[in-house]
Design a protein around this motif. Sequence first.
Motif, PDB file in Angstrom:
ATOM      1  N   UNK A 309     -24.532   9.522 -36.293  1.00  9.68           N
ATOM      2  CA  UNK A 309     -24.979   8.147 -36.140  1.00  9.68           C
ATOM      3  C   UNK A 309     -23.767   7.221 -36.222  1.00  9.68           C
ATOM      4  N   UNK A 310     -23.722   6.228 -35.337  1.00 16.58           N
ATOM      5  CA  UNK A 310     -22.668   5.222 -35.379  1.00 16.58           C
ATOM      6  C   UNK A 310     -23.264   3.885 -35.776  1.00 16.58           C
ATOM      7  N   UNK A 311     -22.691   3.295 -36.810  1.00 20.13           N
ATOM      8  CA  UNK A 311     -23.060   1.963 -37.281  1.00 20.13           C
ATOM      9  C   UNK A 311     -21.845   1.064 -37.087  1.00 20.13           C
ATOM     10  N   UNK A 312     -22.023  -0.085 -36.460  1.00 21.70           N
ATOM     11  CA  UNK A 312     -20.878  -0.917 -36.113  1.00 21.70           C
ATOM     12  C   UNK A 312     -20.814  -2.190 -36.954  1.00 21.70           C
ATOM     13  N   UNK A 313     -19.596  -2.668 -37.123  1.00 30.07           N
ATOM     14  CA  UNK A 313     -19.396  -3.978 -37.755  1.00 30.07           C
ATOM     15  C   UNK A 313     -18.205  -4.674 -37.105  1.00 30.07           C
ATOM     16  N   UNK A 314     -18.257  -6.006 -37.008  1.00 28.47           N
ATOM     17  CA  UNK A 314     -17.185  -6.736 -36.323  1.00 28.47           C
ATOM     18  C   UNK A 314     -15.937  -6.859 -37.184  1.00 28.47           C
ATOM     19  N   UNK A 315     -14.815  -7.077 -36.522  1.00 28.64           N
ATOM     20  CA  UNK A 315     -13.556  -7.333 -37.210  1.00 28.64           C
ATOM     21  C   UNK A 315     -13.448  -8.827 -37.483  1.00 28.64           C
ATOM     22  N   UNK A 316     -13.040  -9.178 -38.693  1.00 27.09           N
ATOM     23  CA  UNK A 316     -12.915 -10.590 -39.046  1.00 27.09           C
ATOM     24  C   UNK A 316     -11.928 -11.287 -38.118  1.00 27.09           C
ATOM     25  N   UNK A 317     -12.179 -12.566 -37.855  1.00 26.12           N
ATOM     26  CA  UNK A 317     -11.377 -13.317 -36.894  1.00 26.12           C
ATOM     27  C   UNK A 317      -9.889 -13.297 -37.243  1.00 26.12           C
ATOM     28  N   UNK A 318      -9.576 -13.425 -38.520  1.00 26.18           N
ATOM     29  CA  UNK A 318      -8.168 -13.485 -38.923  1.00 26.18           C
ATOM     30  C   UNK A 318      -7.456 -12.139 -38.816  1.00 26.18           C
ATOM     31  N   UNK A 319      -8.221 -11.062 -38.582  1.00 25.07           N
ATOM     32  CA  UNK A 319      -7.634  -9.724 -38.448  1.00 25.07           C
ATOM     33  C   UNK A 319      -7.624  -9.237 -37.002  1.00 25.07           C
ATOM     34  N   UNK A 320      -8.131 -10.055 -36.084  1.00 27.25           N
ATOM     35  CA  UNK A 320      -8.168  -9.645 -34.683  1.00 27.25           C
ATOM     36  C   UNK A 320      -6.758  -9.454 -34.127  1.00 27.25           C
ATOM     37  N   UNK A 322      -3.599  -9.597 -31.614  1.00 23.34           N
ATOM     38  CA  UNK A 322      -3.066 -10.580 -30.675  1.00 23.34           C
ATOM     39  C   UNK A 322      -2.842  -9.975 -29.293  1.00 23.34           C
ATOM     40  N   UNK A 323      -3.043  -8.683 -29.177  1.00 25.08           N
ATOM     41  CA  UNK A 323      -2.917  -8.005 -27.891  1.00 25.08           C
ATOM     42  C   UNK A 323      -3.972  -8.561 -26.929  1.00 25.08           C
ATOM     43  N   UNK A 324      -3.541  -9.053 -25.782  1.00 25.79           N
ATOM     44  CA  UNK A 324      -4.456  -9.714 -24.851  1.00 25.79           C
ATOM     45  C   UNK A 324      -5.556  -8.779 -24.363  1.00 25.79           C
ATOM     46  N   UNK A 325      -5.224  -7.502 -24.171  1.00 26.46           N
ATOM     47  CA  UNK A 325      -6.223  -6.545 -23.698  1.00 26.46           C
ATOM     48  C   UNK A 325      -7.331  -6.385 -24.739  1.00 26.46           C
ATOM     49  N   UNK A 326      -6.947  -6.290 -26.003  1.00 22.83           N
ATOM     50  CA  UNK A 326      -7.947  -6.150 -27.065  1.00 22.83           C
ATOM     51  C   UNK A 326      -8.708  -7.454 -27.283  1.00 22.83           C
ATOM     52  N   UNK A 327      -8.064  -8.584 -27.035  1.00 26.52           N
ATOM     53  CA  UNK A 327      -8.789  -9.850 -27.097  1.00 26.52           C
ATOM     54  C   UNK A 327      -9.850  -9.917 -26.010  1.00 26.52           C
ATOM     55  N   UNK A 328      -9.537  -9.378 -24.837  1.00 23.64           N
ATOM     56  CA  UNK A 328     -10.527  -9.303 -23.761  1.00 23.64           C
ATOM     57  C   UNK A 328     -11.735  -8.482 -24.201  1.00 23.64           C
ATOM     58  N   UNK A 329     -11.487  -7.347 -24.851  1.00 22.68           N
ATOM     59  CA  UNK A 329     -12.583  -6.519 -25.354  1.00 22.68           C
ATOM     60  C   UNK A 329     -13.470  -7.311 -26.294  1.00 22.68           C
ATOM     61  N   UNK A 330     -12.835  -8.024 -27.204  1.00 27.57           N
ATOM     62  CA  UNK A 330     -13.594  -8.770 -28.194  1.00 27.57           C
ATOM     63  C   UNK A 330     -14.447  -9.859 -27.531  1.00 27.57           C
ATOM     64  N   UNK A 331     -13.865 -10.539 -26.538  1.00 27.04           N
ATOM     65  CA  UNK A 331     -14.602 -11.607 -25.842  1.00 27.04           C
ATOM     66  C   UNK A 331     -15.727 -11.050 -24.978  1.00 27.04           C
ATOM     67  N   UNK A 332     -15.469  -9.927 -24.313  1.00 27.70           N
ATOM     68  CA  UNK A 332     -16.371  -9.454 -23.275  1.00 27.70           C
ATOM     69  C   UNK A 332     -17.369  -8.405 -23.736  1.00 27.70           C
ATOM     70  N   UNK A 333     -16.931  -7.510 -24.624  1.00 30.96           N
ATOM     71  CA  UNK A 333     -17.766  -6.388 -25.014  1.00 30.96           C
ATOM     72  C   UNK A 333     -18.423  -6.571 -26.378  1.00 30.96           C
ATOM     73  N   UNK A 334     -17.738  -7.273 -27.271  1.00 30.72           N
ATOM     74  CA  UNK A 334     -18.194  -7.311 -28.654  1.00 30.72           C
ATOM     75  C   UNK A 334     -18.748  -8.661 -29.085  1.00 30.72           C
TER      76      UNK A 334
END
Length: 374
Positions: A309-320, A322-334
């Motif tokens: 089983x997978x249970x998900x939780x978001x990453x706090x804003x201050x820990x996101x 700065x990599x633009x590709x990962x920022x795209x993931x956060x904006x688009x997928x999460x």
Amino acid sequence: MMNWANCKNILCIRLDNMGDVLMSSPAFKALKESFGAHITLLTSSAGKGIAQFIPVVDEVITYDVPWVKGPSSDIDSFSEIVQVLKAKKFDGAVIFTVFSQNPLPSVMLAYLAEIPLRLAYCRENPYGLLTHWVPEEEPYTFIRHQVQRDLDLVKTVGAVTTNSQLVLTTGKEKKDFVLDKLSSLGLNLDKPWLIFHPGVSEVKRQYPSALWTEAGKLITENLACQVVITGGPAEVELCADIQNGIGADCISAAGEFSLGGFIELIDSAPLTVSVNTGTIHLCAALQKPVVVLYALTNPQHAPWKTTGKILTFPVEDNLQSKNEVLQFLNRSYFKDAAAGIRPHDIYLAVRSILIEGVAEPMPELIITNTNVLA
């Protein structure tokens, strides 16, 4: 230009952590099976330990590069590692990366070492640095599991395998020794038990210790199940705090086992509950059920081809990142991600697997906004 089918001495570059190396192991296997090649792995000090348990890897070279998170070797050693690689006279090099990484620094190592064939995904045109360039399309066009990503990379040069399971061997340490150690720490081997693995290498993937404690209490008090808390030497204090909070029917085994012993421990446990770290990939390689507390960072790294089983939780804003590709993931997928994981959610997942016998096949991707690519 030499054909990859004639490559008998191949360098695989995977410079990250244990879990990353494990996820690349089916691709190593494809290269070895398809070309009959001697496989050398160039990896970090964090990734080298697991290599001895991957039988398709024939040789390991360790080097900590400054473009991957973690300790880095001094600048004077850069020319030394180039000479080490050059002396090995490799026929080809395959550079394995996550889609958010730039492969070109690693490619440059292979180029300076005069390795004639060089294969990697790359977002920009590498020109002469790569002899075999696979244009990077992730994550803007599609996303694959990391294992599939790596298999697809080597497939472009003709390397395939019929078995895509993670490659891991056991038995380097005796299972009886592991169980005796647990018994000496206070575990009753005649009663049910499971593993809690709370430690992470990045703070952004950490699940709060107070919530681990609360989940442990629910499990020990309602399921008559013991909890073994695991971790490395640096996590002894964290594990002790959680153990003390849970109280009865809980022991800490942090710092007690070598990697070989830890592998046997996971293989002995009926269930592991862990954050998304290398431990979940050990579970996948051993085909053991796992409950993953998955911080929404990279969606490619679910346990490959196992159950749980997978249970998900978001990453706090201050820990996101700065990599633009990962920022795209956060904006688009999460962006539609749930607020977090309650201890009761962990308890229900454990009960479903251990008591009700319901362990679902793992999804290949952790995507909360499923319509993003529609």
